[in-house]
Design a protein around this motif. Structure first.
Motif, PDB file in Angstrom:
ATOM      1  N   LEU B 133      39.638  43.607  33.035  1.00 10.69           N
ATOM      2  CA  LEU B 133      39.799  43.445  34.480  1.00 10.69           C
ATOM      3  C   LEU B 133      38.879  42.342  34.986  1.00 10.69           C
ATOM      4  CD1 LEU B 133      40.852  44.139  37.248  1.00 10.69           C
ATOM      5  CD2 LEU B 133      39.319  46.095  37.340  1.00 10.69           C
ATOM      6  N   ALA B 136      40.263  39.064  34.037  1.00 16.19           N
ATOM      7  CA  ALA B 136      41.427  38.710  34.855  1.00 16.19           C
ATOM      8  C   ALA B 136      40.967  38.179  36.213  1.00 16.19           C
ATOM      9  CB  ALA B 136      42.341  39.921  35.039  1.00 16.19           C
ATOM     10  N   GLN B 137      39.966  38.819  36.789  1.00 17.49           N
ATOM     11  CA  GLN B 137      39.439  38.349  38.070  1.00 17.49           C
ATOM     12  C   GLN B 137      38.845  36.955  37.920  1.00 17.49           C
ATOM     13  OE1 GLN B 137      40.085  40.011  40.689  1.00 17.49           O
ATOM     14  NE2 GLN B 137      39.824  42.210  40.436  1.00 17.49           N
ATOM     15  N   ARG B 139      39.761  34.737  35.917  1.00 14.32           N
ATOM     16  CA  ARG B 139      40.840  33.776  35.791  1.00 14.32           C
ATOM     17  C   ARG B 139      41.481  33.491  37.144  1.00 14.32           C
ATOM     18  NH1 ARG B 139      45.480  34.821  31.476  1.00 14.32           N
ATOM     19  NH2 ARG B 139      46.786  33.042  32.024  1.00 14.32           N
TER      20      ARG B 139
END
Lengths: 231, 231
Positions: B133, B136-137, B139
DNA sequence: CGAAGCCTTGATGCGCCTCAACGTACGTGG
DNA sequence: CCACGTACGTTGAGGCGCATCAAGGCTTCG
């Protein structure tokens, strides 16, 4: 003081026995955060985790260059600041009250014990993390494949559906949100957001004012979000 | 058949008693997936979860318009297809073998029992989800604030550091990766990736060939990734 | 009533996508 | 083993989407 029955119906506590919940809630301290207050900061040791009872919270990351990116908005009934659920001991982002807020705060120390005592709470929490991961991946896909206009339309629709309030004109996002905020959610500039909102207002899809947006033609806006420009 | 001692050292099993682990591993079936094989699909019911023993796996999402976005690469020793850890019963993405792979496969049915029997496994897994997670943040922030050149440089550096193999020339990404793959990781086109690689090769920062990239001047490439173009 | 924050709108230019064409390596079957 | 087809890679030309720069109007609050 706190109405247990209201809280026991919230998703994070689904399936937890009411009496058990009372004990858990008695371990929390209820706090008020006024609009603009920074609740915690990125990198800071996670001393507490939170349940938002009322208000809206902006979760923000800041780049080395000082640019802000809004990771998500937290609505009432949601957990936030749950660094432990991510296996971390520091907060991964900043949390700011978008309006005056009320939240329950638990000391981090009781996390381990709590998830052991309430397996359903653990399950619910990890599911929340799973949903947020999926949403983050969705957003990556969106940023990689869609044009700014689509992303701005999507962001506004998401906010309207998630936190909207029905009015005579349509669905109004029920907390103050600026053009800049939307640009920080979608990776663009406030200028570009302003231009699109002006155009949509001209076409009757939205109504907007200072820090206020109402979606009047959700269907049309959805078409734009899906890249089916109504030429 | 399987060497327990090698597996017991992998991060997902950190802190698990070796004898317990033997039992767990005996519940798994070892499978071979040849290069290009689709291991599971987005939306499909999650019948198994996996531990990659050897090879590299590409996790891909596909848009309604048919465009592909690479969510991440899985390296050996990592879990994947862990829909249950996200509170889902379907896979959130597609998994494709980037090279010939070997993986352990457990039936989804034993998930619940497993995390109850091995709390350390549960903790390790949820931490993995937390890391993903956070990544992903990261990115999202990158896509929102950095130019294509920086994102391409970052992606290549990340792959080189994560899965690279030291050679005479520098660090080589040790599985076949095309310009198109990189464009699907960074939200650009294969043309743009090709142009940057050509330019960097001309400047001596990388060496590249068909499906093959070697980073020769990591430091210079890092400068580019950070937006400090060496003019 | 002034200052600060939010919003709008134009002008300009660049980063990167798109379209197009061609070169090159791989592997597969005759 | 060679010939061909297919996938991958390169490079140019052109144009569009959106950032950037600039200037000014409006609202809210101290």
């Amino acid at each position: 003081m706190l109405d247990i029955s209201l809280i026991s119906n919230l998703p994070p506590f689904a399936g937890i026995d009411r009496d058990d919940l009372t004990g858990l809630i008695n371990l929390a301290k209820s706090s008020r955060f006024e609009k603009g207050k920074q609740i915690f900061s990125e990198g800071e040791t996670a001393h507490s985790f939170f349940l938002l009872l009322d208000g809206h919270i902006r979760v923000v990351r800041i780049t080395p260059g000082g640019e802000q990116v809004i990771a998500r908005y937290i609505s009432s009934g949601e957990l936030f600041g749950i660094a432990q659920a991510l296996g971390r001991d520091t907060y991964p982002a900043n949390a700011v009250a978008a309006v005056d807020c009320v939240a329950l705060c638990w000391p981090t120390g009781i996390w381990q014990e709590t998830i052991e005592r309430f397996p359903r709470f653990a399950t619910n929490t990890y599911k929340t993390v799973g949903v947020r991961l999926t949403e983050a991946q969705d957003r990556i896909v969106e940023m990689a494949t869609e044009r700014v206009e689509q992303r701005v339309a999507s962001a506004i629709l998401k906010l309207a559906n998630q936190t909207g309030r029905q009015t005579d004109d349509g669905i109004e996002i029920d907390f103050p949100i600026s053009r800049q905020d939307i640009s920080e959610m979608t990776g663009t500039t406030l200028h570009t957001v302003s231009r699109f909102l002006s155009a949509w207002e001209h076409d009757g899809l939205v109504k907007s004012a200072r820090q206020r947006i109402t979606v009047t033609q959700g269907h049309q806006l959805t078409l734009i979000a899906n890249g089916e420009k109504s030429d």
